[in-house]
Design a protein around this motif. Structure first.
Motif, short mmCIF file in Angstrom:
data_model
loop_
_atom_site.label_atom_id
_atom_site.label_comp_id
_atom_site.label_asym_id
_atom_site.label_seq_id
_atom_site.Cartn_x
_atom_site.Cartn_y
_atom_site.Cartn_z
N TYR A 304 0.84 -1.20 0.00
CA TYR A 304 0.00 0.00 0.00
C TYR A 304 0.88 1.25 0.00
N TRP A 305 0.59 2.16 -0.92
CA TRP A 305 1.33 3.43 -0.97
C TRP A 305 0.55 4.49 -0.22
N ASP A 306 1.15 5.02 0.86
CA ASP A 306 0.51 6.07 1.62
C ASP A 306 1.04 7.42 1.11
N ARG A 307 0.23 8.03 0.26
CA ARG A 307 0.66 9.26 -0.40
C ARG A 307 0.91 10.38 0.63
N ARG A 308 0.10 10.38 1.68
CA ARG A 308 0.19 11.45 2.68
C ARG A 308 1.55 11.43 3.41
N THR A 309 1.95 10.20 3.88
CA THR A 309 3.21 10.12 4.63
C THR A 309 4.40 9.77 3.73
N GLN A 310 4.09 9.49 2.44
CA GLN A 310 5.14 9.10 1.48
C GLN A 310 5.86 7.83 1.95
N ARG A 311 5.08 6.90 2.54
CA ARG A 311 5.66 5.61 2.97
C ARG A 311 4.94 4.46 2.27
N ILE A 312 5.68 3.36 2.11
CA ILE A 312 5.06 2.12 1.64
C ILE A 312 4.73 1.29 2.87
N ILE A 313 3.53 0.75 2.91
CA ILE A 313 3.15 -0.17 3.98
C ILE A 313 2.96 -1.53 3.33
N SER A 314 3.78 -2.52 3.74
CA SER A 314 3.70 -3.86 3.14
C SER A 314 3.19 -4.83 4.19
N ILE A 315 2.10 -5.50 3.88
CA ILE A 315 1.51 -6.42 4.86
C ILE A 315 1.64 -7.85 4.34
N ALA A 316 2.00 -8.78 5.24
CA ALA A 316 2.07 -10.19 4.85
C ALA A 316 1.46 -11.06 5.94
N ALA A 317 0.75 -12.11 5.51
CA ALA A 317 0.16 -13.06 6.47
C ALA A 317 0.57 -14.48 6.08
N ILE A 318 0.99 -15.25 7.10
CA ILE A 318 1.28 -16.68 6.88
C ILE A 318 0.76 -17.48 8.07
N ASP A 319 0.72 -18.79 7.88
CA ASP A 319 0.53 -19.70 9.01
C ASP A 319 1.93 -20.03 9.51
N ASN A 320 2.24 -19.66 10.75
CA ASN A 320 3.62 -19.85 11.24
C ASN A 320 4.08 -21.30 11.21
N LEU A 321 3.14 -22.24 11.42
CA LEU A 321 3.55 -23.65 11.46
C LEU A 321 3.72 -24.23 10.05
N LEU A 322 3.18 -23.55 9.04
CA LEU A 322 3.22 -24.11 7.67
C LEU A 322 4.18 -23.32 6.79
N LYS A 323 3.72 -22.25 6.15
CA LYS A 323 4.67 -21.46 5.34
C LYS A 323 5.82 -20.95 6.22
N GLY A 324 5.54 -20.80 7.52
CA GLY A 324 6.61 -20.37 8.44
C GLY A 324 7.48 -21.51 8.93
N ALA A 325 7.18 -22.75 8.57
CA ALA A 325 7.98 -23.88 9.07
C ALA A 325 7.77 -25.15 8.23
N ALA A 326 6.71 -25.95 8.56
CA ALA A 326 6.61 -27.32 8.03
C ALA A 326 6.36 -27.39 6.52
N SER A 327 5.41 -26.60 6.00
CA SER A 327 5.15 -26.74 4.56
C SER A 327 6.30 -26.13 3.75
N GLN A 328 6.95 -25.12 4.33
CA GLN A 328 8.14 -24.57 3.66
C GLN A 328 9.23 -25.67 3.58
N ALA A 329 9.34 -26.45 4.65
CA ALA A 329 10.33 -27.54 4.66
C ALA A 329 10.00 -28.57 3.58
#
Ligand SMILES: NC(=O)C1=CN([C@@H]2O[C@H](COP(=O)(O)OP(=O)(O)OC[C@H]3O[C@@H](n4cnc5c(N)ncnc54)[C@H](OP(=O)(O)O)[C@@H]3O)[C@@H](O)[C@H]2O)C=CC1
Ligand SMILES: CC(=O)N[C@@H](CCC(=O)OP(=O)(O)O)C(=O)O
Length: 352
Positions: A304-329
């Motif tokens: 997300y580009w915040d034009r007012r503050t001139q910052r990029i806000i990047s959001i990410a969601a994962i399942d910690n046990l899967l993409k964060g661990a077991a399924s990534q393995a």
């Protein structure tokens, strides 16, 4: 007997530390994987019990007896997963390094660039410094070719997976002021492992929400190293994790300052181009929640580009046990064995 698919190969694997949270998720994925036979699941505390006695969801599905981890040292395995605490894994890697088996280590013992950096952030002496030169950081979105050739995978941490994927398209294109990265991260309780502690006690987390590891968390350096490797010279990251009173899931909100001109359309294109051939990262048009990815191997990202503050806000969601661990393995295993990368990983998220 496993049903055979296109390639006829069946590979023998062991899960060391299968009584824990990530070990049991590994078992859940691998027992449905068409090319895998789970030869051993190990435990030191519960040797001789059935796996399903500890994890009742496996009753009638995986009732295998838990063996001592000693058995795998004398067997002819194809892949060994180490789902052990950091500081313990390195002993196993040291012993198993000369064996035929490929090793996928879910701990932080080989993720950093040197034993010296490890010792500084983990406050522990490393017993197998030689391992660092062969270890490959197992984030398939960045290192697919190296992973295919590797015999030792350092599977990324859960916070680093979400943090790096939230920022990788920007970093790889050199678009960010390298000292402007602020990462606000939240994790469910399973991120802390199966053993209860004061921090994870129901009364301390229920209706509570707080930051920890402020300025010192070991994932800071893991994220900095990977963002730096992506082409951003000496990335300096302000990383603050928080414990959420939920079972599983990680949500990262990263704030950065772009180097040049930015707008929403340009930002979205950068993300879509970068992840176009990465099957497990979904670029979203609105902010994802942790339930959008729960039970799955997806990482959902939203820039997300915040034009007012001139910052990029990047959001990410994962399942910690899967993409964060077991399924990534398992994703890493597929690549190492020359299997199609999505094999066994097509679970649809559980929500709603
Ligand atoms: N939980 C998460 O979301 C994530 C975890 N990780 C990392 O993955 C690894 C495993 O995590 P997780 O599953 O949560 O951990 P758990 O604490 O849930 O499980 C760890 C397992 O290791 C076994 N173990 C402990 N000490 C020893 C030992 N000395 N020798 C042999 N086995 C031992 C225990 O089994 P037993 O006592 O039965 O032998 C235990 O079940 C850790 O390094 C963690 O940092 C990485 C990303 C995300
Ligand atoms: C919620 C929670 O406590 N999370 C853990 C990180 C889990 C993880 O990925 O740790 P490793 O890098 O050791 O593998 C923590 O902050 O220590």
């Amino acid at each position: 007997m496993k049903k055979k698919t296109m390639s006829n190969s069946i590979y023998k694997v062991a899960i060391v530390g299968a009584t824990g949270f990530t070990g049991s998720e590994l078992a859940r994925i691998l027992c449905q994987h068409p090319h895998i036979e789970i030869k051993y699941i190990t435990s030191e505390s519960h040797e001789g019990k059935k796996f399903s006695d500890l994890h009742p969801q496996f009753l009638g599905i995986l009732d295998k007896t838990l063996a001592s981890s000693q058995v795998i040292k004398d067997d002819d395995m194809d892949v060994i997963f180490l789902a052990l605490p950091h500081g313990i894994s390195m002993d196993f890697v040291k012993t198993l390094a000369s064996h035929k088996a490929k090793i996928i280590d879910l701990s932080g013992d080989f993720r950093l660039k040197s034993p010296e950096v490890y010792e500084a952030w983990y406050q522990k002496q490393h017993v197998f410094p030689e391992g660092f030169k062969n270890a490959v950081y197992g984030l398939p979105e960045l290192y697919v070719d190296n992973i295919k050739e590797s015999r030792l995978i350092a599977n990324p941490g859960c916070y680093p997976t979400a943090s790096i994927l939230s920022l990788a398209p920007l970093m790889a294109n050199g678009l960010i002021e390298s000292d402007s990265v602020i990462i606000d991260a939240k994790s469910g309780l399973t991120g802390a492992g199966i053993k209860a502690s004061d921090t994870t006690h129901f009364s301390n987390v229920n209706e509570n929400f707080k930051a920890y590891g402020i300025g010192t968390h070991r994932h800071t350096v893991e994220i900095e190293e990977q963002l730096t490797a992506l082409g951003q010279s000496d990335a300096m990251v302000q990383f603050t994790p928080h414990l959420l009173p939920v079972d599983r899931g990680i949500l990262v909100t990263a704030y950065t300052k772009p180097k040049g001109q930015m707008d929403q359309e340009k930002l979205e294109k950068i993300y879509r181009d970068f992840y176009a051939d990465k099957p497990f990262v979904r670029v979203r048009e609105k902010a994802p929640g942790i339930k959008d990815v729960r039970g799955s191997h997806y990482c959902d990202v939203f820039p997300y580009w915040d034009r007012r503050t001139q910052r990029i806000i990047s959001i990410a969601a994962i399942d910690n046990l899967l993409k964060g661990a077991a399924s990534q393995a398992v994703h890493n295993m597929n690549l190492m064995l020359g299997l199609e990368e999505k094999t066994g990983l097509t679970q649809i998220p559980l929500r709603p």
